[in-house]
Design an enzyme around this catalytic site. Sequence first.
Site, PDB file in Angstrom:
ATOM      1  N   GLU A 280     -15.857  36.315 -17.451  1.00  0.00           N
ATOM      2  CA  GLU A 280     -16.141  36.563 -18.867  1.00  0.00           C
ATOM      3  C   GLU A 280     -17.206  37.638 -19.022  1.00  0.00           C
ATOM      4  OE1 GLU A 280     -14.484  35.319 -21.530  1.00  0.00           O
ATOM      5  OE2 GLU A 280     -13.160  34.572 -19.939  1.00  0.00           O
ATOM      6  N   TRP A 283     -15.484  40.790 -18.823  1.00  0.00           N
ATOM      7  CA  TRP A 283     -14.799  41.152 -20.067  1.00  0.00           C
ATOM      8  C   TRP A 283     -15.725  41.989 -20.959  1.00  0.00           C
ATOM      9  CZ3 TRP A 283     -10.306  41.722 -22.375  1.00  0.00           C
ATOM     10  CH2 TRP A 283      -9.198  41.038 -21.883  1.00  0.00           C
ATOM     11  N   TRP A 311       0.049  47.087 -42.973  1.00  0.00           N
ATOM     12  CA  TRP A 311      -0.815  45.969 -43.296  1.00  0.00           C
ATOM     13  C   TRP A 311      -0.749  45.682 -44.787  1.00  0.00           C
ATOM     14  CZ3 TRP A 311      -2.642  43.587 -39.112  1.00  0.00           C
ATOM     15  CH2 TRP A 311      -2.822  44.318 -37.937  1.00  0.00           C
ATOM     16  N   ASN A 347     -16.181  31.284 -29.438  1.00  0.00           N
ATOM     17  CA  ASN A 347     -15.182  32.310 -29.151  1.00  0.00           C
ATOM     18  C   ASN A 347     -13.755  31.858 -29.450  1.00  0.00           C
ATOM     19  OD1 ASN A 347     -14.547  34.989 -28.008  1.00  0.00           O
ATOM     20  ND2 ASN A 347     -13.458  33.783 -26.477  1.00  0.00           N
ATOM     21  N   TRP A 365      -7.159  44.595 -39.252  1.00  0.00           N
ATOM     22  CA  TRP A 365      -8.171  44.006 -38.383  1.00  0.00           C
ATOM     23  C   TRP A 365      -9.557  44.602 -38.637  1.00  0.00           C
ATOM     24  CZ3 TRP A 365     -10.815  47.281 -35.124  1.00  0.00           C
ATOM     25  CH2 TRP A 365     -10.218  48.528 -34.855  1.00  0.00           C
ATOM     26  N   TRP A 388     -11.174  42.070 -31.762  1.00  0.00           N
ATOM     27  CA  TRP A 388     -10.282  42.144 -32.926  1.00  0.00           C
ATOM     28  C   TRP A 388      -8.954  42.806 -32.581  1.00  0.00           C
ATOM     29  CZ3 TRP A 388      -9.925  39.889 -37.457  1.00  0.00           C
ATOM     30  CH2 TRP A 388     -11.012  39.148 -37.915  1.00  0.00           C
TER      31      TRP A 388
END
Length: 483
Positions: A280, A283, A311, A347, A365, A388
């Site tokens: 993580e 990440w 969108w 998260n 987004w 996102w």
Amino acid sequence: MKHIGLVWFRRDLRLTDNPALEAALERCDRVIPIYIHAPQEEGDWAPGAASRWWLHHSLEALDASLRERGSRLTILEGESLATLQHLVERTGATHLFWNRLYEPALTERDSKIKQQLQGHGLTVESFNAALLFEPWQVLKDNGEPYRVFTPYWKALQRRGLPQIPLPAPKSIGTTNSELQSLTVDALNLLPVPRWDSGLHSRWEPGERGAWQRLELFIDDRLLSYIDERDIPAAEASSTLSPHLHFGEISPRQIVAAVEQLSIGNASTGLIGNAEAFLRELAWREFAHYLLFHFPHTQAQPFNPRFEHFTWAPPEPKRLQAWQRGRTGIPIVDAGMRELWHTGFMHNRVRMIAASLLSKNLLYPWQEGARWFWDTLVDADLAGNTLGWQWVAGCGADAAPFFRIFNPVLQGQKFDPQGRYVRRWLPEIGALPDRYIHHPWQAPAEVLHQAGITIGRHYPAPIVDLKLSRTRALERHAELKHLN
């Protein structure tokens, strides 16, 4: 000739494992720590309200640490280059040191500053204090950047994660008393009117708070990390992200602490949990890596096909309902209220809330990214962008667009007793577990016994989950036919 060094603190607000500070102390007879407040130089991404709150307290903590070592933080405000030029003239500085930032607007600014000041004879040096590796150090065999996380993570593992942090200096020297300094209060970072009581109750910004949080995680949470990290009521994650963003702790310090604990503990099950946690951390590294190599993704989709995606125009009432935790969908509302109150959201719940906005409501987004940017204490341009775009299906290594989180099923899976929902939505706390994640489907007698009227005590859902999922998939199918 005496060497006088300016150390320009930015988002490296710590004394331990600070290579710019270490270099200044090694090479200069006198070291002057400075901070320049110039949010306008961050382009479209000046710090949001929650980040400004954190910055206020982190600067106070850094100044206190410097004073304990015989120095202080000189706080200034204004255009960075002009301010640095004035400081060089005022102090006779011969050197300038800073730790690198990687956001597009700031890398461009720093490059210009370095070139300008070096041209006038100043020695300017920058260092890596925020990442395990520089973004240009980890590339594929053909010299191109990675676009998928797993091969990137394997490349990091082959290199070996660095884990020898620099110690904090015992002394920094005399105070720079001849320099005029603003107070932290003068930067006007705190909210008016004050709404930050929830932030105060949860967080301790600063290097000490960061280290305490790391110790708590390693001592009490790491061994159960894999089993509990997705359970929002368990509080099993490290919650180190805001400390990392402001540089109150370095990734090298974290790796070193985890690796030290893992030595000799292979039989306890710690190794697997430690590797999952370090993955993580990687990440986070990957997010900065991608933004560095693909700077356009801060506002545009990584996958260019999504530039043609249709969108839905955001409806103000629905958007506000999402922002304030009034969607009528409990797991989403609990997360958005946690965010509003504490500046943080678990998260797993972030993904669920983001999926509702970008797929069920089909809002861009970027709308969600902007709201998170203003309300998260760990608002980080790289991490916010990656997160996102991953949920929206348009980013690097993204979840497929057809992966649309069902918030009811997600709530039942990760909050089966409704402990998290009840903490943040007390108005529906009397509902039995069976209906806590979809109160609109509870029988009338159950709602009556719980003292709840849908639409009065708690809103009806702002979107039909089944129909909106079908609509999102149809919209995505249209995209497939584009060249």
